[in-house]
Design an enzyme around this catalytic site. Structure first.
Site, PDB file in Angstrom:
ATOM      1  N   GLU A 166     -52.968  51.876 -29.363  1.00  0.00           N
ATOM      2  CA  GLU A 166     -51.456  51.332 -29.767  1.00  0.00           C
ATOM      3  C   GLU A 166     -50.521  52.177 -28.832  1.00  0.00           C
ATOM      4  O   GLU A 166     -49.195  52.738 -29.327  1.00  0.00           O
ATOM      5  CB  GLU A 166     -51.129  51.658 -31.196  1.00  0.00           C
ATOM      6  CG  GLU A 166     -52.420  51.111 -32.092  1.00  0.00           C
ATOM      7  CD  GLU A 166     -51.863  51.170 -33.510  1.00  0.00           C
ATOM      8  OE1 GLU A 166     -50.947  51.857 -33.904  1.00  0.00           O
ATOM      9  OE2 GLU A 166     -52.514  50.640 -34.608  1.00  0.00           O
ATOM     10  N   GLU A 364     -59.315  48.772 -35.718  1.00  0.00           N
ATOM     11  CA  GLU A 364     -58.642  49.304 -36.741  1.00  0.00           C
ATOM     12  C   GLU A 364     -58.523  48.212 -37.854  1.00  0.00           C
ATOM     13  O   GLU A 364     -57.860  47.280 -37.287  1.00  0.00           O
ATOM     14  CB  GLU A 364     -57.429  50.327 -36.572  1.00  0.00           C
ATOM     15  CG  GLU A 364     -57.543  51.736 -35.924  1.00  0.00           C
ATOM     16  CD  GLU A 364     -56.679  52.427 -35.850  1.00  0.00           C
ATOM     17  OE1 GLU A 364     -55.498  52.439 -36.599  1.00  0.00           O
ATOM     18  OE2 GLU A 364     -56.363  53.217 -34.719  1.00  0.00           O
TER      19      GLU A 364
HETATM   20  C1  BGP Z   1     -52.301  53.028 -36.776  1.00  0.00           C
HETATM   21  C2  BGP Z   1     -52.785  54.506 -36.170  1.00  0.00           C
HETATM   22  C3  BGP Z   1     -53.476  55.244 -37.054  1.00  0.00           C
HETATM   23  C4  BGP Z   1     -53.229  55.287 -38.283  1.00  0.00           C
HETATM   24  C5  BGP Z   1     -53.014  53.945 -39.096  1.00  0.00           C
HETATM   25  C6  BGP Z   1     -52.421  53.973 -40.388  1.00  0.00           C
HETATM   26  O1  BGP Z   1     -51.125  52.484 -36.234  1.00  0.00           O
HETATM   27  O2  BGP Z   1     -53.541  54.040 -35.003  1.00  0.00           O
HETATM   28  O3  BGP Z   1     -53.445  56.607 -36.289  1.00  0.00           O
HETATM   29  O4  BGP Z   1     -52.237  56.240 -38.706  1.00  0.00           O
HETATM   30  O5  BGP Z   1     -52.027  53.186 -38.063  1.00  0.00           O
HETATM   31  O6  BGP Z   1     -50.886  54.101 -40.346  1.00  0.00           O
HETATM   32  P1  BGP Z   1     -50.362  55.285 -41.094  1.00  0.00           P
HETATM   33  O7  BGP Z   1     -51.258  56.444 -40.910  1.00  0.00           O
HETATM   34  O8  BGP Z   1     -48.947  55.363 -40.402  1.00  0.00           O
HETATM   35  O9  BGP Z   1     -50.039  54.642 -42.530  1.00  0.00           O
END
Ligand code: BGP
Length: 459
Positions: A166, A364
Site C-alpha cells: 500500500e 488483504e
Molecule cells: C492495511 C495495512 C495493514 C493493516 C490493515 C488494517 O491498510 O496494510 O497494515 O493495518 O490495513 O488497518 P488498520 O490497522 O489501520 O485498522
C-alpha cells in the site's frame, strides 16, 4: 459444495514486521519512524501502546507457524524489517537479522507454507527519514540496495516478492492527512513521495530481474473502487478524479509502466508535479510487475463538491469531490469503514478488462472489531460476523474467477491479532486471538471455519 476454488488456490493471511515481530529495539534493530514517533508523541497511539513489543512473533514464530498450519494456511505474507536487516539503512547487514529471517522462511517452507515477502510495509528506518525519507533520491538508492540484499540472501527460498505494501498510505498519512509521521500537509511533497516510491519499486524490480531468480515480483496495492453518487456528469467527473488520484496513481505505473496522462495533466494544471527526469520514464517501464497483490477493505463513494474550494486552504484531493454517504450503506462502526462485498468483484473485473488480466490475488481483506472479548464462549471468541464477512467476499471473488478473473488466492488480514498504526490493539482482526497480558494465542471460530474452507478448497 457451492463455491469451489481453482486448484492450488492460496489460502492464508497477511501481516507485517512492525505489527507482529515485537523486539523493535532488540538484537541490533534500529528505530523506524514508528519507534521515533511513539517516543516523541505517545498520545498519538491508542491507549499509548507503542510498537516495541507487538505480538512477539520474533520470539514465537515457530509455535505460530504451527497455528497457521492448523487453520489451513498454504501461504503467508509478512515483511522484512529494513531497519532490522540493515540498521543504518544503507550500511552493514545485521547477521542476527539474517539468521532470524532464514529461520523464519525455512520454518514456513518446511511446514508447507509458501512465504510471500514484502520489502516495505510503512516502516521507514528513522536514519533514512532523517535524510528526508522518500523525498530524497538517495533513499531510493538505499532501498534498491536493501532490496538487492534481500534477493541475494533469501531469493532461493522466497519465490513471491512484493516491493511495497500500500505505497499510497504513507503518502496519505505522512504528507496529506496527518496520520503517519512526519505529519506534513503538502500535496506537492506528497506527489514527490509517491513518485519516488514508484522509482524505488522499479529499481528493486530491475535488481530482481538482473539476478535471474526463480520467482516472481510484484507490489501490493490497496485498490479502493470509486463509486459516484449518481450518473450525473459532475458526480462522474468527481469519481474519475478520485480514481486517478487514489488508484491509478500506483496501479498504472505498476502494471503498465507509466502514469495516466489525465493524472499528469491534472497535477500540471495545479502546479503539483514532482521533478521528473527522462531516465525516470525508462526506469518505470522496466518496473512492470509479474503479480499484483490487491488489498480491499472498503469502497470510496464520492459526489461533486457542494461548496466552492477555499483558495487559501492547502491543495488537497478533496478540492475535486466530497465524500458521499450512501443511505443504507453497511458499516463496520469500529473502523468507520463501509463493508461492500461486491467491490472485490468490481476490482477483479477492472483488472481483467483494463489491465491485461495480470495474475493477482487478494492480499488483504478483513474486519477490525473492538471489544471482541464480549463474544467469548467457553474460552473461544465466536466471531460469526467475521465468518460472514469473509464468506460474502469470497462469493463475489468466486464470481469474478468464474467470469475469467486471474485471481490466484485470498489472504486475510490477519493471522494473530496485531498492533496497528496508531490504533494499536483497539480493533482486532485476527483468526487467532491474542491475550495482551499473557501473549496466549487462541484460535477464534473464524479460524476453525477458515481451516475447513481451505481443506475443502471452497464452501
Ligand atoms: C492495511 C495495512 C495493514 C493493516 C490493515 C488494517 O491498510 O496494510 O497494515 O493495518 O490495513 O488497518 P488498520 O490497522 O489501520 O485498522
Amino acid at each position: 459444495m457451492q463455491y469451489r476454488f481453482p486448484d492450488n488456490f492460496w489460502w492464508g493471511s497477511a501481516s507485517s514486521a512492525a505489527q507482529t515481530e515485537g523486539a523493535a529495539l532488540r538484537d541490533g534493530k534500529a528505530p523506524t519512524n514508528w519507534d521515533h514517533w511513539f517516543k516523541t508523541q505517545p498520545n498519538r497511539f491508542f491507549n499509548q501502546v507503542g510498537p516495541e513489543d507487538t505480538s512477539t512473533f520474533y520470539d514465537r514464530f515457530r509455535d505460530d507457524i504451527q497455528l497457521m498450519k492448523k487453520i489451513g494456511h498454504n501461504s503467508f505474507r509478512t515483511s522484512i524489517s529494513w531497519a532490522r536487516l540493515i540498521p543504518d539503512g544503507n550500511g552493514e547487514v545485521n547477521q542476527t537479522a539474517v539468521d532470524f529471517y532464514n529461520a523464519l522462511f525455512d520454518e514456513l517452507v518446511e511446514n508447507g507454507i509458501e512465504p510471500f515477502i514484502t520489502l516495505f510495509h510503512f516502516d521507514m528506518p528513522f536514519s533514512m527519514q532523517e535524510k528526508g525519507g522518500w523525498e530524497n533520491r538517495e533513499v531510493i538508492d538505499a532501498f534498491a540496495q536493501y532490496a538487492e540484499t534481500c534477493f541475494k540472501l533469501f531469493g532461493h527460498k522466497v519465490k513471491y516478492w512484493f516491493t511495497f505494501n500500500e505505497p499510497i498510505v504513507p503518502v496519505e498519512g505522512g504528507y496529506l492527512y496527518d496520520f503517519h509521521y512526519p505529519n506534513v500537509v503538502d500535496f506537492r511533497r506528497a506527489a514527490t513521495v509517491a513518485y519516488h516510491t514508484m522509482l524505488a519499486h522499479a529499481k528493486a524490480v530491475k535488481h530482481y530481474r538482473d539476478l535471474n531468480l526463480d520467482g516472481q515480483i510484484g507490489i501490493v496495492l490497496n485498490l479502493t473502487p470509486s463509486y459516484p453518487r449518481s450518473q450525473n456528469p459532475a458526480d462522474l467527473k468527481a469519481a474519475n478524479i478520485a480514481d486517478l488520484l487514489f488508484n491509478r496513481s500506483f496501479l498504472d505505473p505498476a502494471v503498465k509502466g507509466e502514469y495516466p496522462q489525465a493524472l499528469v495533466d491534472l497535477l500540471r494544471q495545479h502546479d503539483q508535479l514532482p521533478d521528473c527526469t527522462p531516465e525516470d520514464a525508462v526506469l518505470l517501464q522496466g518496473g512492470k510487475v509479474d503479480i499484483l497483490g490487491v488489498n480491499y477493505y472498503m469502497p470510496r463513494r464520492v459526489k461533486a463538491r457542494e461548496n466552492a474550494v477555499n483558495p487559501d486552504s492547502p491543495f488537497m484531493p478533496e478540492w475535486f469531490f466530497d465524500p458521499y454517504e450512501m443511505p443504507g450503506r453497511k458499516m463496520n462502526p469500529h473502523r468507520g469503514w463501509e463493508i461492500y462485498e461486491k467491490g472485490i468483484y468490481d476490482i477483479l473485473t477492472n483488472l481483467k478488462d483494463n489491465y491485461g488480466n495480470l495474475p493477482c490475488y487478494i492480499s488483504e481483506n478483513g474486519m477490525g472489531v473492538e471489544g471482541e472479548n464480549r463474544f467469548l464462549e467457553d474460552g473461544q471468541i465466536n466471531d460469526q460476523y467475521r465468518i460472514e464477512f469473509v464468506r460474502e467476499h469470497l462469493r463475489w471473488l468466486h464470481k469474478g474467477i468464474s467470469e475469467g478473473a486471474n485471481c490466484l488466492g485470498y489472504h486475510m488480514w490477519t493471522f494473530i491479532d496485531n498492533w496497528s498504526w496508531s490504533n494499536a490493539y483497539k480493533n482486532r482482526y485476527g483468526f487467532v486471538q491474542l491475550d495482551l497480558e499473557t501473549q496466549t494465542r487462541t484460535i477464534k471460530k473464524s479460524g476453525e471455519w477458515y481451516a475447513e474452507v481451505s481443506k475443502n478448497n471452497g464452501f
